[in-house]
Design a protein around this motif. Sequence first.
Motif, PDB file in Angstrom:
ATOM      1  N   GLU A   1      39.331  24.957  60.829  1.00 40.18           N
ATOM      2  CA  GLU A   1      40.776  24.748  60.722  1.00 40.18           C
ATOM      3  C   GLU A   1      41.439  25.863  59.931  1.00 40.18           C
ATOM      4  O   GLU A   1      42.529  26.338  60.289  1.00 40.18           O
ATOM      5  CB  GLU A   1      41.054  23.398  60.077  1.00 40.18           C
ATOM      6  CG  GLU A   1      40.774  22.213  60.991  1.00 40.18           C
ATOM      7  CD  GLU A   1      40.834  20.881  60.268  1.00 40.18           C
ATOM      8  OE1 GLU A   1      40.993  19.849  60.943  1.00 40.18           O
ATOM      9  OE2 GLU A   1      40.706  20.865  59.025  1.00 40.18           O
ATOM     10  N   ALA A   2      40.773  26.293  58.854  1.00 36.99           N
ATOM     11  CA  ALA A   2      41.314  27.410  58.064  1.00 36.99           C
ATOM     12  C   ALA A   2      41.366  28.688  58.895  1.00 36.99           C
ATOM     13  O   ALA A   2      42.332  29.456  58.826  1.00 36.99           O
ATOM     14  CB  ALA A   2      40.468  27.612  56.811  1.00 36.99           C
TER      15      ALA A   2
ATOM     16  N   TYR B   1      38.405  28.469  50.298  1.00 39.27           N
ATOM     17  CA  TYR B   1      39.042  28.621  51.607  1.00 39.27           C
ATOM     18  C   TYR B   1      40.043  27.532  51.961  1.00 39.27           C
ATOM     19  O   TYR B   1      40.793  27.679  52.927  1.00 39.27           O
ATOM     20  CB  TYR B   1      37.991  28.712  52.710  1.00 39.27           C
ATOM     21  CG  TYR B   1      37.334  27.399  53.081  1.00 39.27           C
ATOM     22  CD1 TYR B   1      37.945  26.524  53.984  1.00 39.27           C
ATOM     23  CD2 TYR B   1      36.107  27.038  52.553  1.00 39.27           C
ATOM     24  CE1 TYR B   1      37.338  25.322  54.342  1.00 39.27           C
ATOM     25  CE2 TYR B   1      35.493  25.852  52.909  1.00 39.27           C
ATOM     26  CZ  TYR B   1      36.121  24.990  53.800  1.00 39.27           C
ATOM     27  OH  TYR B   1      35.525  23.809  54.133  1.00 39.27           O
ATOM     28  N   GLY B   2      40.097  26.413  51.211  1.00 40.57           N
ATOM     29  CA  GLY B   2      41.063  25.389  51.605  1.00 40.57           C
ATOM     30  C   GLY B   2      41.034  24.164  50.709  1.00 40.57           C
ATOM     31  O   GLY B   2      40.268  24.091  49.737  1.00 40.57           O
TER      32      GLY B   2
ATOM     33  N   TRP C   1      33.543  31.914  58.276  1.00 44.72           N
ATOM     34  CA  TRP C   1      33.739  32.469  56.930  1.00 44.72           C
ATOM     35  C   TRP C   1      33.884  33.990  56.953  1.00 44.72           C
ATOM     36  O   TRP C   1      34.806  34.561  56.356  1.00 44.72           O
ATOM     37  CB  TRP C   1      32.574  32.040  56.048  1.00 44.72           C
ATOM     38  CG  TRP C   1      32.537  32.629  54.685  1.00 44.72           C
ATOM     39  CD1 TRP C   1      31.595  33.481  54.171  1.00 44.72           C
ATOM     40  CD2 TRP C   1      33.487  32.433  53.630  1.00 44.72           C
ATOM     41  NE1 TRP C   1      31.902  33.819  52.874  1.00 44.72           N
ATOM     42  CE2 TRP C   1      33.057  33.180  52.518  1.00 44.72           C
ATOM     43  CE3 TRP C   1      34.665  31.700  53.531  1.00 44.72           C
ATOM     44  CZ2 TRP C   1      33.751  33.219  51.321  1.00 44.72           C
ATOM     45  CZ3 TRP C   1      35.363  31.722  52.331  1.00 44.72           C
ATOM     46  CH2 TRP C   1      34.917  32.478  51.240  1.00 44.72           C
TER      47      TRP C   1
ATOM     48  N   GLU D   1      44.193  28.458  61.505  1.00 45.55           N
ATOM     49  CA  GLU D   1      45.494  28.637  60.842  1.00 45.55           C
ATOM     50  C   GLU D   1      45.785  30.121  60.635  1.00 45.55           C
ATOM     51  O   GLU D   1      46.908  30.587  60.845  1.00 45.55           O
ATOM     52  CB  GLU D   1      45.509  27.898  59.504  1.00 45.55           C
ATOM     53  CG  GLU D   1      46.846  27.943  58.810  1.00 45.55           C
ATOM     54  CD  GLU D   1      46.867  27.156  57.502  1.00 45.55           C
ATOM     55  OE1 GLU D   1      47.768  27.401  56.682  1.00 45.55           O
ATOM     56  OE2 GLU D   1      45.975  26.309  57.291  1.00 45.55           O
ATOM     57  N   LYS D   2      44.758  30.865  60.252  1.00 44.81           N
ATOM     58  CA  LYS D   2      44.927  32.306  60.034  1.00 44.81           C
ATOM     59  C   LYS D   2      45.163  33.031  61.366  1.00 44.81           C
ATOM     60  O   LYS D   2      46.015  33.923  61.459  1.00 44.81           O
ATOM     61  CB  LYS D   2      43.689  32.877  59.346  1.00 44.81           C
ATOM     62  CG  LYS D   2      43.782  34.347  58.990  1.00 44.81           C
ATOM     63  CD  LYS D   2      44.832  34.615  57.928  1.00 44.81           C
ATOM     64  CE  LYS D   2      44.386  34.154  56.563  1.00 44.81           C
ATOM     65  NZ  LYS D   2      45.329  34.572  55.495  1.00 44.81           N
TER      66      LYS D   2
ATOM     67  N   THR E   1      40.349  19.976  54.836  1.00 44.09           N
ATOM     68  CA  THR E   1      40.392  21.164  55.695  1.00 44.09           C
ATOM     69  C   THR E   1      38.978  21.675  55.966  1.00 44.09           C
ATOM     70  O   THR E   1      38.162  21.767  55.053  1.00 44.09           O
ATOM     71  CB  THR E   1      41.209  22.282  55.026  1.00 44.09           C
ATOM     72  OG1 THR E   1      42.528  21.835  54.813  1.00 44.09           O
ATOM     73  CG2 THR E   1      41.243  23.526  55.904  1.00 44.09           C
TER      74      THR E   1
ATOM     75  N   LEU F   1      37.168  34.939  58.553  1.00 46.28           N
ATOM     76  CA  LEU F   1      38.271  34.666  57.632  1.00 46.28           C
ATOM     77  C   LEU F   1      38.419  35.791  56.608  1.00 46.28           C
ATOM     78  O   LEU F   1      39.534  36.227  56.308  1.00 46.28           O
ATOM     79  CB  LEU F   1      38.028  33.343  56.889  1.00 46.28           C
ATOM     80  CG  LEU F   1      38.711  32.080  57.395  1.00 46.28           C
ATOM     81  CD1 LEU F   1      38.228  30.871  56.594  1.00 46.28           C
ATOM     82  CD2 LEU F   1      40.219  32.208  57.291  1.00 46.28           C
TER      83      LEU F   1
END
Length: 410
Positions: A261-262, A252-253, A404, A265-266, A257, A407
């Motif tokens: 945060e990931a 994931y990063g 998760w 960002e998405k 990160t 995402l």
Amino acid sequence: MNAEIIAVGSELLLGQITNTNATFIAAQLAEIGVDVYYQTVVGDNAERLEAAIRTAEGRADLLIFTGGLGPTKDDLTKETIASHIGKKLVTDEDAMRSIEQFFIRTKRKMTENNKKQALVIEGSKVFPNDHGMAPGMLAKSRNHYYMLLPGPPHELEPMFIHYASPAIQDELETIEKIESRVLRFFGIGESQLETEIRQILETQSNPTVAPLAKEGEVTLRITAKHQSVATANQMIDQVEKEILQIAGSYFYGYNDTTLMEALLEKLSEKQLTLACAESLTAGKFAAEMASIQGVSTMLKGGVVVYSNEAKMKLAKVKKETLDKYGAVSSQCAKELAENIRSIMDADIGISFTGVAGPDSLEGHPPGTVWIGIAIKGKETAAYLLELSGSRNNVRTRSVKYGCWHLLKLL
């Protein structure tokens, strides 16, 4: 060249202070291609320091000592090393002038023992102390280098950057750069990931791959050494490509990160808004989300619905749902997610309901968690977690799993 860092000071062994110097020096050495395989802490005792020196000489070219350069009797680093390599201690006139000027400037009386701080190992390269009194130095004897640095970080760090590191580089035949990259994975255990990439781990040399598990996540640090930074990064690129071909679905990063945060960002990239309804996590998801700058464009709001009454009153969960299925159910999780999305007029609704522990709830054991995710225009999903660990560990991991699963859906 490889080095060993030896921190001198009984206060370190007593846990009175943290050895931040070793962390700083190791990072600085990595940048100039010097490997650190061992770090040692020894108290203010000449015999034990002597034993540590002999051990370090058997496994390192460069021995870096921190601390023990002060004016008191227990400051014995210089004396022990000088005796060990058969060299005298001599007064460095520049250091002595600097010390005298310090006392004049601060209008304090200079005691006799302060002259001890101006002593250096005969023939050594002396490093000025721009932020204190005791100078540092680099001595050589036979096949080893001995670097002595002051203990206070505000003295050591600038001395290392401006004087010690250049001195080490002068002694290196070639300067290799060490580049590292951390790959972050979730939803896979450390042992499973190691099994998946076993061939890469068994054949590694340069670059190297080091796994580390922490708080339900796994990271892989890829480290390459080369005189060219660009070439080192190309070497890392190749290994990363091989790893992601095998375990990319869990990736994931990079580096520091976080999952949150990931996720943000998405959400920002897709210009989506989110609202949350939290039972067992009690606002932990929203709090972590709100701790990141720029979240106001994505977080519509949320509610903590710890009791069934709150679930009904604040998130409009039907009484029939709670009576028939209970709060710890996929039906409740879905209804929470759908309703909070609608109430807050958000693109996405996420919910957390379950049993943090230590007691059971509605016949479900601690660690039973349902996460609901409602995305506008899509079918609402619910995910069951069966987590182990302490109450707060279950809550923290629930938040991570929420990030998760969302995402993956985005």
